[in-house]
Design an enzyme around this catalytic site. Sequence first.
Site, PDB file in Angstrom:
ATOM      1  N   GLY A 238      38.345  31.539  39.403  1.00  9.29           N
ATOM      2  CA  GLY A 238      38.097  32.425  37.746  1.00  9.29           C
ATOM      3  C   GLY A 238      36.750  32.740  38.149  1.00  9.29           C
ATOM      4  O   GLY A 238      36.197  33.888  37.345  1.00  9.29           O
ATOM      5  N   PRO A 273      39.548  29.091  44.506  1.00  7.63           N
ATOM      6  CA  PRO A 273      38.755  30.471  44.368  1.00  7.63           C
ATOM      7  C   PRO A 273      39.025  31.362  44.993  1.00  7.63           C
ATOM      8  O   PRO A 273      39.828  31.260  45.959  1.00  7.63           O
ATOM      9  CB  PRO A 273      37.292  30.132  44.726  1.00  7.63           C
ATOM     10  CG  PRO A 273      37.349  28.780  46.097  1.00  7.63           C
ATOM     11  CD  PRO A 273      38.472  28.583  45.459  1.00  7.63           C
ATOM     12  N   GLY A 274      39.259  32.733  44.769  1.00  9.40           N
ATOM     13  CA  GLY A 274      39.135  33.845  45.682  1.00  9.40           C
ATOM     14  C   GLY A 274      38.477  35.065  44.877  1.00  9.40           C
ATOM     15  O   GLY A 274      38.318  35.406  46.830  1.00  9.40           O
ATOM     16  N   TYR A 314      42.367  48.010  35.956  1.00  4.73           N
ATOM     17  CA  TYR A 314      41.662  47.611  34.920  1.00  4.73           C
ATOM     18  C   TYR A 314      40.654  48.744  34.244  1.00  4.73           C
ATOM     19  O   TYR A 314      39.710  48.371  33.868  1.00  4.73           O
ATOM     20  CB  TYR A 314      40.918  46.825  35.463  1.00  4.73           C
ATOM     21  CG  TYR A 314      42.112  45.236  36.154  1.00  4.73           C
ATOM     22  CD1 TYR A 314      42.935  44.990  35.789  1.00  4.73           C
ATOM     23  CD2 TYR A 314      41.871  45.195  37.456  1.00  4.73           C
ATOM     24  CE1 TYR A 314      43.578  44.216  36.760  1.00  4.73           C
ATOM     25  CE2 TYR A 314      42.577  44.752  38.530  1.00  4.73           C
ATOM     26  CZ  TYR A 314      43.732  43.183  37.721  1.00  4.73           C
ATOM     27  OH  TYR A 314      44.661  42.725  38.179  1.00  4.73           O
ATOM     28  N   CYS A 340      49.864  61.882  43.327  1.00  2.00           N
ATOM     29  CA  CYS A 340      49.805  63.051  42.129  1.00  2.00           C
ATOM     30  C   CYS A 340      50.290  62.443  41.168  1.00  2.00           C
ATOM     31  O   CYS A 340      50.903  61.448  40.149  1.00  2.00           O
ATOM     32  CB  CYS A 340      50.893  63.177  42.929  1.00  2.00           C
ATOM     33  SG  CYS A 340      51.315  64.071  43.983  1.00  2.00           S
ATOM     34  N   TYR A 369      41.345  41.457  45.512  1.00  2.05           N
ATOM     35  CA  TYR A 369      42.721  42.696  44.850  1.00  2.05           C
ATOM     36  C   TYR A 369      42.507  43.803  45.305  1.00  2.05           C
ATOM     37  O   TYR A 369      42.410  44.899  44.975  1.00  2.05           O
ATOM     38  CB  TYR A 369      42.527  42.330  43.627  1.00  2.05           C
ATOM     39  CG  TYR A 369      42.354  40.249  42.958  1.00  2.05           C
ATOM     40  CD1 TYR A 369      43.782  39.892  42.889  1.00  2.05           C
ATOM     41  CD2 TYR A 369      41.495  40.043  43.354  1.00  2.05           C
ATOM     42  CE1 TYR A 369      43.538  38.351  43.017  1.00  2.05           C
ATOM     43  CE2 TYR A 369      41.453  38.772  42.818  1.00  2.05           C
ATOM     44  CZ  TYR A 369      42.502  37.836  42.416  1.00  2.05           C
ATOM     45  OH  TYR A 369      42.535  36.579  42.111  1.00  2.05           O
TER      46      TYR A 369
HETATM   47  C1  LIG Z   1      44.449  34.352  40.489  1.00  2.66           C
HETATM   48  C2  LIG Z   1      44.562  33.282  40.267  1.00  2.66           C
HETATM   49  C3  LIG Z   1      43.241  32.174  41.270  1.00  2.66           C
HETATM   50  C4  LIG Z   1      42.253  33.063  41.760  1.00  2.66           C
HETATM   51  O1  LIG Z   1      41.287  33.825  40.684  1.00  2.66           O
HETATM   52  P1  LIG Z   1      39.989  34.761  41.435  1.00  2.66           P
HETATM   53  O2  LIG Z   1      39.864  35.045  40.077  1.00  2.66           O
HETATM   54  O3  LIG Z   1      40.145  36.024  42.747  1.00  2.66           O
HETATM   55  O4  LIG Z   1      38.899  33.029  42.405  1.00  2.66           O
HETATM   56  C5  LIG Z   1      43.661  30.772  41.007  1.00  2.66           C
HETATM   57  N1  LIG Z   1      44.590  30.356  40.580  1.00  2.66           N
HETATM   58  C6  LIG Z   1      46.151  30.808  39.946  1.00  2.66           C
HETATM   59  C7  LIG Z   1      46.380  30.319  39.660  1.00  2.66           C
HETATM   60  C8  LIG Z   1      45.713  32.381  39.809  1.00  2.66           C
HETATM   61  O5  LIG Z   1      46.530  33.025  39.562  1.00  2.66           O
END
Ligand SMILES: *Cc1c(COP(=O)(O)O)cnc(C)c1O
Length: 412
Positions: A238, A273-274, A314, A340, A369
């Site tokens: 997050g 983390p993503g 978003y 379209c 994403y």
């Molecule tokens: C989407 C998600 C993440 C990654 O969130 P980021 O905002 O990209 O860091 C981590 N854990 C869970 C369970 C998620 O659904």
Amino acid sequence: MNHFYYNNNVLFCEGVPVADIAAAVGTPFYLYSTETLTRHFRAFDGAFTLPHLTCFAVKSCSNIALLHLFGTLGGGADIVSGGELYRALKAGIDPRKIVYSGVGKSEAEMRFALEAKILMLNVESHQELQALQNVAAALGVTAPVSFRVNPDVDPKTHAYISTGLAKNKFGIPIQDALDSYLAARQMKNIEIVGVSCHIGSQLTDVSPFVESLQKVRCFTERLKEAGIHISCLDLGGGVGIRYKNEQPPLPAAYATALEQEMHGLDCTLILEPGRVIVGNAGILVTRVLYTKQGGKKFVIVDAGMNDLARPSLYDAFHAIQPVVRRGQEVEVADVVGPICESGDFLSRGKEVPLCAQGDLLAVMSAGAYGFSMSSNYNSRPRVAEVLVKGDSFHLIRRRETYEDLVAGEMIP
Ligand SMILES: *Cc1c(COP(=O)(O)O)cnc(C)c1O
């Protein structure tokens, strides 16, 4: 800090001019920098001093080349489907570093995860627990479980990516979670290993993370009183990034704030983390097909909402930059795709570089994403993905063909 920069008004990714890649692979395409990915992963993972495991959130960017890179840096994976488990294993990620999140795991997916011997499954409901017990019993194995609790903390982010409020579908309300643990303790094929939470995405402040950790910590104390000891505390992902002028916490500030709350807890901290790792390590490169002046100025490019959904979904902001800078001139225009739908835009009502037919544009901060949310809508083949390393670049996913589009289809 990333490795996309201008040299003599030409945009480079590490040592490679972005235009050279466009000439070789065509447009649109996603472009990632190995150096930036590595740096971001290390900065995040290295900020923690207590025992921890960084499980990269596969859904943010799922290409196996990237997963492999994180695996070699010591990372694990946070997965949310059987498909993501398949990818993580294919990429060589150690199954003992894989955690499985998500509200709706099917029995087939649970079986796959148990057979692969992953670290833990984050269970989100009593019915899911029962299903997991049944699957584990049928296989004659024990399922390592953590419950995802919903701490009811406001992450102050976009409603679609808030996940830790009582009204969200995620987790078990923290005040009810003890019952889940007590029930799990009675189940023969369930082993309790942890507690987890994930409150949302693109958070720019550490306080909601701290607040949820405090709540989870209190909860582990109640577990201890009930005689239940856990070894993993999973705080989810997050952490936000800078798309425009956000001020997200630096990894060090985030890690310090969390570790202060971890004192005396004998647990491995798991992080998922993503976005913070990949978001600013990738761009989407697109070409201007046409420009036109209607009720307003439109720049029509060859990438659309099927390639990058975030602006439409978003109303997200992505900076648009020229791949070859001819001047400083900007204009207010909508940068739109060929789809379209009027919701098909990459940038709307903002200043963008003055551009002409045939120009290449870079849609910045598109690593997270981006490709992973792309689709074939309007029967558009999904784009290529390219990874730069130093002075060379590698195709890590070829552009789809028309044959790919209909590969699974049949006329009865
Ligand atoms: C989407 C998600 C993440 C990654 O969130 P980021 O905002 O990209 O860091 C981590 N854990 C869970 C369970 C998620 O659904």
